[in-house]
Design a protein around this motif. Structure first.
Motif, PDB file in Angstrom:
ATOM      1  N   MET A  57      25.476   5.185  28.959  1.00 35.64           N
ATOM      2  CA  MET A  57      26.506   5.288  29.892  1.00 35.64           C
ATOM      3  C   MET A  57      25.634   6.415  31.094  1.00 35.64           C
ATOM      4  N   GLN A  58      26.123   5.802  32.262  1.00 35.58           N
ATOM      5  CA  GLN A  58      25.374   6.749  33.397  1.00 35.58           C
ATOM      6  C   GLN A  58      26.285   7.990  33.811  1.00 35.58           C
ATOM      7  N   ALA A  59      25.711   8.825  34.018  1.00 33.32           N
ATOM      8  CA  ALA A  59      26.694  10.099  34.578  1.00 33.32           C
ATOM      9  C   ALA A  59      26.004  10.935  35.866  1.00 33.32           C
ATOM     10  N   ARG A  60      26.935  11.468  36.768  1.00 36.99           N
ATOM     11  CA  ARG A  60      26.055  11.918  37.789  1.00 36.99           C
ATOM     12  C   ARG A  60      26.850  13.214  38.035  1.00 36.99           C
ATOM     13  N   LEU A  61      26.004  14.207  38.713  1.00 38.77           N
ATOM     14  CA  LEU A  61      26.441  15.441  39.059  1.00 38.77           C
ATOM     15  C   LEU A  61      26.238  15.795  40.510  1.00 38.77           C
ATOM     16  N   LEU A  62      27.029  15.965  41.002  1.00 36.39           N
ATOM     17  CA  LEU A  62      27.136  16.320  42.817  1.00 36.39           C
ATOM     18  C   LEU A  62      27.507  17.717  42.942  1.00 36.39           C
ATOM     19  N   LEU A  63      26.458  18.451  43.669  1.00 37.35           N
ATOM     20  CA  LEU A  63      26.888  19.671  44.056  1.00 37.35           C
ATOM     21  C   LEU A  63      27.435  19.843  45.345  1.00 37.35           C
ATOM     22  N   GLU A  64      28.235  21.048  45.667  1.00 41.18           N
ATOM     23  CA  GLU A  64      28.588  21.071  47.116  1.00 41.18           C
ATOM     24  C   GLU A  64      27.697  21.101  48.101  1.00 41.18           C
ATOM     25  N   ASP A  65      26.702  21.312  48.101  1.00 47.15           N
ATOM     26  CA  ASP A  65      25.533  21.377  49.227  1.00 47.15           C
ATOM     27  C   ASP A  65      25.226  19.802  49.432  1.00 47.15           C
ATOM     28  N   GLY A  66      25.460  18.832  48.617  1.00 43.07           N
ATOM     29  CA  GLY A  66      25.308  17.203  48.746  1.00 43.07           C
ATOM     30  C   GLY A  66      24.050  16.751  47.842  1.00 43.07           C
ATOM     31  N   THR A  67      23.648  17.764  46.955  1.00 38.73           N
ATOM     32  CA  THR A  67      22.631  17.353  46.127  1.00 38.73           C
ATOM     33  C   THR A  67      23.221  16.568  44.861  1.00 38.73           C
ATOM     34  N   LEU A  68      22.603  15.432  44.600  1.00 34.06           N
ATOM     35  CA  LEU A  68      23.115  14.395  43.639  1.00 34.06           C
ATOM     36  C   LEU A  68      22.074  14.324  42.515  1.00 34.06           C
ATOM     37  N   PHE A  69      22.415  14.367  41.310  1.00 32.84           N
ATOM     38  CA  PHE A  69      21.664  14.237  40.070  1.00 32.84           C
ATOM     39  C   PHE A  69      22.225  13.175  39.361  1.00 32.84           C
ATOM     40  N   THR A  70      21.403  11.935  39.131  1.00 30.94           N
ATOM     41  CA  THR A  70      21.861  10.885  38.354  1.00 30.94           C
ATOM     42  C   THR A  70      21.111  10.976  36.860  1.00 30.94           C
ATOM     43  N   GLY A  71      21.889  10.803  35.613  1.00 31.36           N
ATOM     44  CA  GLY A  71      21.215  10.921  34.567  1.00 31.36           C
ATOM     45  C   GLY A  71      22.072  10.166  33.507  1.00 31.36           C
ATOM     46  N   LEU A  72      21.875  10.310  32.070  1.00 31.66           N
ATOM     47  CA  LEU A  72      22.584   9.685  31.075  1.00 31.66           C
ATOM     48  C   LEU A  72      23.757  10.725  30.698  1.00 31.66           C
ATOM     49  N   GLY A  73      24.829   9.942  30.472  1.00 34.07           N
ATOM     50  CA  GLY A  73      26.180  10.828  29.896  1.00 34.07           C
ATOM     51  C   GLY A  73      26.185  10.855  28.309  1.00 34.07           C
ATOM     52  N   PHE A  74      26.778  11.770  27.737  1.00 34.69           N
ATOM     53  CA  PHE A  74      27.065  11.903  26.208  1.00 34.69           C
ATOM     54  C   PHE A  74      28.437  12.771  26.414  1.00 34.69           C
ATOM     55  N   GLY A  75      28.907  12.835  25.309  1.00 31.56           N
ATOM     56  CA  GLY A  75      30.286  13.465  25.014  1.00 31.56           C
ATOM     57  C   GLY A  75      31.452  12.663  25.607  1.00 31.56           C
ATOM     58  N   ALA A  76      32.298  13.323  26.397  1.00 35.37           N
ATOM     59  CA  ALA A  76      33.406  12.637  26.799  1.00 35.37           C
ATOM     60  C   ALA A  76      33.245  11.996  28.252  1.00 35.37           C
ATOM     61  N   GLU A  77      33.950  10.809  28.430  1.00 26.59           N
ATOM     62  CA  GLU A  77      34.056  10.153  29.783  1.00 26.59           C
ATOM     63  C   GLU A  77      35.234  10.864  30.564  1.00 26.59           C
ATOM     64  N   GLY A  78      34.698  10.578  32.136  1.00 29.78           N
ATOM     65  CA  GLY A  78      35.792  10.971  32.998  1.00 29.78           C
ATOM     66  C   GLY A  78      35.161  11.835  34.221  1.00 29.78           C
ATOM     67  N   VAL A  79      35.808  12.686  34.808  1.00 31.34           N
ATOM     68  CA  VAL A  79      35.591  13.401  35.775  1.00 31.34           C
ATOM     69  C   VAL A  79      35.903  14.877  35.708  1.00 31.34           C
ATOM     70  N   SER A  80      35.190  15.770  35.936  1.00 33.90           N
ATOM     71  CA  SER A  80      35.271  17.187  35.878  1.00 33.90           C
ATOM     72  C   SER A  80      34.739  18.005  36.947  1.00 33.90           C
ATOM     73  N   THR A  81      35.341  19.105  37.567  1.00 33.87           N
ATOM     74  CA  THR A  81      34.834  20.067  38.512  1.00 33.87           C
ATOM     75  C   THR A  81      34.710  21.328  37.855  1.00 33.87           C
ATOM     76  N   GLY A  82      33.745  22.196  38.346  1.00 26.53           N
ATOM     77  CA  GLY A  82      33.678  23.701  38.236  1.00 26.53           C
ATOM     78  C   GLY A  82      32.668  24.400  38.751  1.00 26.53           C
ATOM     79  N   GLU A  83      32.451  25.409  38.572  1.00 23.16           N
ATOM     80  CA  GLU A  83      31.265  26.228  39.036  1.00 23.16           C
ATOM     81  C   GLU A  83      29.967  25.911  38.235  1.00 23.16           C
TER      82      GLU A  83
END
Length: 381
Positions: free
Chosen positions: A1-27
């Protein structure tokens, strides 16, 4: 399962997901601990945050019931370099992946956590959005921009009801701003009669419990988001001995007229050196906070700085010059981290005993009767 992390400065990290699926925001923040990921996950002070572990291997010793610091985790995401799905430890009861699935927390692995940490150190903590879906980057950015950071973390993590952990020693009212279990554990191990109360407890409600001392717990977020807690502590100063930890330290400082500010990237980990000014001794401490007491705001108050951080010289400890009250920015209960500073709980109890010697109690029988009436009224409320 692919997962991505996007920072507010535009930096994007793409990796593998584990745990739950969905979308989440936070600091997005980082923790430098080598071990203790279960305690980090279950620390209420991380409420609303996406936590990055700088140690590269996470999940290798699994999850067990005994090492939780709260009933459930409150983090909004978990970022690791390598996720180990098959733990190897005699205490392991289930896996990290299962824990995250149970509580709907998204995990991402196989990204460059060193690069992510360097970005956060250079530019400061920032908002991020974590997803296992196929949304376009533009959609993720719009959703991230429209998602403000939480401001009610204390209300989310604090107990809703009064409860007690009986003991035959000093009665301690523990105000729960998102308390770790370690604080309650340290007090009960010393025989204290602990009454845990919600964050929005009033000064009069605490007085009806007739405590010998008041413990201000750790907790998440900005201390200025809980002005009611500051006012409660302000009203109780001088009446009872007070000991504040982490967020409790900041609330204590605000109640005494000092000010707080946000740190660039905070202190989170189990290896932070703190200097005790009276002795010059250095303690290695466990820390988890994003705010600090402003040094110049201490002038004009009745506070004295007792400890400073050896890395950035920020304030790590305070004491009141007239009243029996003190606080520390770090975690003397550790979990995870060293127990170098657990002596502070003994210091708190000795302060309580000195206060009682200098302020003789009313007849014990009358005090007990009034205490029972106060407990009954508070419980009914």
């Amino acid at each position: 399962m692919q997962a991505r992390l996007l920072l507010e400065d535009g930096t994007l990290f793409t990796g593998l997901g584990f745990g739950a699926e969905g979308v989440s925001t936070g600091e997005v923040v980082f923790n430098t601990g080598i071990t203790g990921y279960q305690e980090v996950l279950s620390d209420p002070s991380y409420c609303g945050q996406i936590v990055t572990m700088t140690f590269p291997l996470i999940g290798n010793y699994g999850i067990n019931r005994d090492d939780f610091e709260s009933i459930r985790p409150y983090i909004h995401g978990f970022v690791v370099r390598r996720h180990e799905p098959v733990p190897s430890n005699w205490r392991a009861q289930y896996t990290l992946d299962r824990l995250l699935k149970e509580y709907g927390i998204i995990g991402i692995s196989d990204i460059d956590t060193r690069m992510l940490t360097r970005i956060l150190r250079r530019h400061g903590t920032m908002k991020g959005i974590l997803t296992t879906g196929s949304e376009r980057v533009e959609e993720l950015r719009e959703r991230l921009d429209a998602s403000p950071l939480l401001r009610d973390q204390v209300a989310r993590t604090s107990t809703k009801q009064v409860f007690s952990s009986p003991g035959r020693g000093e009665r301690i009212v523990l105000i729960d701003y998102g308390a770790k279990s370690g604080i309650l554990r340290e007090l009960t191990q010393r025989g204290c009669d602990v009454v845990v109360v919600p964050h929005n407890v009033t000064a009069d409600e605490i007085r009806r419990l007739h405590p010998d001392g008041i413990q201000l717990s750790n907790g998440p977020g900005d201390p200025k988001d809980v002005p009611h807690a500051v006012e409660t502590v302000r009203q109780l100063l001088g009446e009872y001995p007070i000991f504040g930890i982490c967020l409790g330290h900041q609330i204590f400082a605000l109640a005494c007229g000092a000010d707080t500010e946000k740190l660039k990237f905070g202190h989170r980990g189990g290896n932070h050196p703190v200097k005790e000014l009276a002795t010059g001794r250095c303690y290695i401490t466990s820390q988890n906070h994003g705010y600090t007491v402003k040094e110049d705001s201490i002038q004009g108050t009745e506070l004295t700085v007792t400890h400073i951080n050896n890395n950035d010289k920020t304030i790590e400890g305070l004491k009141h010059n007239r009243y029996p009250a003190f606080s520390v920015q770090y975690h003397p209960e550790a979990a995870p981290g060293p127990f170098d500073s657990s002596y502070l709980f003994d210091q708190f109890l000795e302060m309580i005993r000195d206060h009682k010697r200098n302020n003789p109690e009313r007849p014990r029988q009358a005090q007990l009767a009034e205490t029972l009436r106060g407990e009954l009224q508070y419980a009914q409320k």
